[in-house]
Enzyme design. Sequence first.
Site, PDB file in Angstrom:
ATOM      1  N   GLY A 263       0.807  -1.212   0.000  1.00 45.80           N
ATOM      2  CA  GLY A 263       0.000   0.000   0.000  1.00 45.80           C
ATOM      3  C   GLY A 263       0.839   1.260   0.000  1.00 45.80           C
ATOM      4  NE  ARG A 264       5.519  -0.118   4.193  1.00 45.09           N
ATOM      5  CZ  ARG A 264       4.876  -1.190   4.638  1.00 45.09           C
ATOM      6  NH1 ARG A 264       3.558  -1.140   4.819  1.00 45.09           N
ATOM      7  NH2 ARG A 264       5.511  -2.314   4.910  1.00 45.09           N
TER       8      ARG A 264
ATOM      9  CG  HIS B 247      10.515  31.088  12.241  1.00 47.10           C
ATOM     10  ND1 HIS B 247      11.166  32.222  12.658  1.00 47.10           N
ATOM     11  CD2 HIS B 247      10.862  30.913  10.944  1.00 47.10           C
ATOM     12  CE1 HIS B 247      11.855  32.744  11.656  1.00 47.10           C
ATOM     13  NE2 HIS B 247      11.679  31.969  10.593  1.00 47.10           N
TER      14      HIS B 247
HETATM   15  O1  F6P Z   1      -1.873   1.245   7.875  1.00 43.09           O
HETATM   16  C1  F6P Z   1      -2.207  -0.057   7.563  1.00 43.09           C
HETATM   17  C2  F6P Z   1      -2.591  -0.131   6.110  1.00 43.09           C
HETATM   18  O2  F6P Z   1      -2.832  -1.463   5.767  1.00 43.09           O
HETATM   19  C3  F6P Z   1      -1.547   0.471   5.188  1.00 43.09           C
HETATM   20  O3  F6P Z   1      -0.468  -0.376   4.945  1.00 43.09           O
HETATM   21  C4  F6P Z   1      -2.383   0.765   3.984  1.00 43.09           C
HETATM   22  O4  F6P Z   1      -1.763   1.663   3.077  1.00 43.09           O
HETATM   23  C5  F6P Z   1      -3.636   1.361   4.645  1.00 43.09           C
HETATM   24  O5  F6P Z   1      -3.783   0.626   5.863  1.00 43.09           O
HETATM   25  C6  F6P Z   1      -4.891   1.311   3.807  1.00 43.09           C
HETATM   26  O6  F6P Z   1      -5.145  -0.024   3.446  1.00 43.09           O
HETATM   27  P1  F6P Z   1      -6.184  -0.288   2.227  1.00 43.09           P
HETATM   28  O7  F6P Z   1      -5.578   0.343   1.009  1.00 43.09           O
HETATM   29  O8  F6P Z   1      -6.289  -1.772   2.144  1.00 43.09           O
HETATM   30  O9  F6P Z   1      -7.485   0.369   2.608  1.00 43.09           O
END
Ligand code: F6P
Length: 546
Positions: A267-268, A384
């Site tokens: 996802g990331r 700042h």
């Molecule tokens: O934070 C946990 C997580 O699984 C992330 O890795 C991911 O990007 C997010 O939640 C959203 O997950 P999804 O795209 O499955 O809704």
Amino acid sequence: MTMRTSLASWQALAEHAQEMQQQHMSDLFSQDQARFNKFSIQLPNMLLDYSKNLVTSATMQKLIALANECDITTWRDKMFQGERINRTEDRAVLHTALRNREKMPLMLDGENITDSVESALAKMKAFSEQVRHGLWKGYSGKRITDVVNIGVGGSNLGPQMVTEALKQYSDGSVNVHYVSNVDGTQIANVLRPLDPEKVLFIVSSKTFTTTETMTNAKTAVKWLVSSSFDEKAVAKHFVAVSANKDNAMEFGIAQENIFDMWDWVGGRFSLWSAIGLPIAIDLGFDKFIELLEGAHEIDQHFCQAPLAHNAPVILALLSVWNCTFLGAKSQAILPYDQSLHMLCAYMQQAEMESNGKSVTWQGNDVDYPTVPSIWGGLGINGQHAFYQYLHQSNNVVPADFIGSVKSVTPVKGHHQTLMSNFFAQTQALMSGVDEQQVKADLKAKGRTQQYIDKVAPHKVHKGNRPTNSILMQRISPRTLGSLIALYEHKIFVQGIVLQICSFDQWGVELGKGLANDIQKELDENKVNKNHDSSTRGLIHYYLNCV
Ligand code: F6P
């Protein structure tokens, strides 16, 4: 599998760290006028200057030796070739395949995923152009003027950070909005000014199970149907991006309006996939491709450059050096370009959800510090707000300064001021100012000895605070793609060196599960007596006040 701490290179670095902690960077610069040339890397659209780190050539040689003993190049090749290096989820890690601009075939489980990527891109192109050219009509036949992306984490931060960074490249033909927080305030504020007949929702969720996203999506459906009085309107106003087509269809999204993503994209690391639809709609598909091309340039650099001249490798090794060997507990991301105002938020997920772990691949507790916590914000505003801490606290915070040679929106007299601060702050953090100099300055200003004796100790800046300076030619889709890929690969290398799995995120499951249970208690106004007294007390207080 060799424990990292037993590696000869690891032990040599631990010993070397003892020596280096007696050194001051200002002495290293005085001793070697060529230091900048030695410790900087020139990439096609950016310069990495890492000379303001507490390193010598010997340090870098030892760090490269560690990279070699950790088989970085072997692991890198495994990743690019689709091996299942996400060991706990038994998945490949192939966000690089999303920007494989040579379109080299890549077989995964018998499928040439390059074909899948290309057809997904073709679908993105067609759709984004339909929306941008007013050919996608709402339930009353009107063109779409506003797109609302509903997603969280990697389904929000990537696209939003990019569209915020590239605002100047948008022709404004469609307004793009983001809803990520389940606090109803956000979706209420976003929807309030919008016309339901002209809004298109993109429900972005790899799993299509994330509570926050599903809650927001249901609210969006209610908002639309309450104005259109027609359930069939959903088909014209909702699309989805997900790896879970079944859930998306069950939600009510028409199959032809679902854009694929795959389990071999974390996802990331997914903004290069259809999760990047808001980018393509906001900027146009060609600019989305430029973003991919910029990332691909860094992929090629990462695969081809010798380790000692490999920017992501060097950034990773320096972070390991500063954190694991020199004891830094956090690292600041300090953009000096307003367009990068969301970069830190994006980097927090990318870095901390990837490497915020303390168990090795074998499941053993690590016996060394792994990665720093990531924080920061726009550098000028920080000057700042928290730079006092950076300069004079007794916690050394390595910082990445990120700026651009040319502003995307030049306003006379501003960029020079901005960049003079960039250069001054990295110099001040490195060199500091000692008591002798402070006293001389105060004396030269005519201060009394009594005042000098009182104030001087408070004006000393110890310096020796490491910074990396990343200077981009100019923020553009291409250079931004390169910057993001640079950090993706840095994160990858850090994980390999630290022997942790950078691609799962088990640490988010416990909180999610507890929240689902507690939501039932709140909904039923019934508190589980097995909670600790704090949780019980808080829930009771909340329920009594609701
Ligand atoms: O934070 C946990 C997580 O699984 C992330 O890795 C991911 O990007 C997010 O939640 C959203 O997950 P999804 O795209 O499955 O809704």
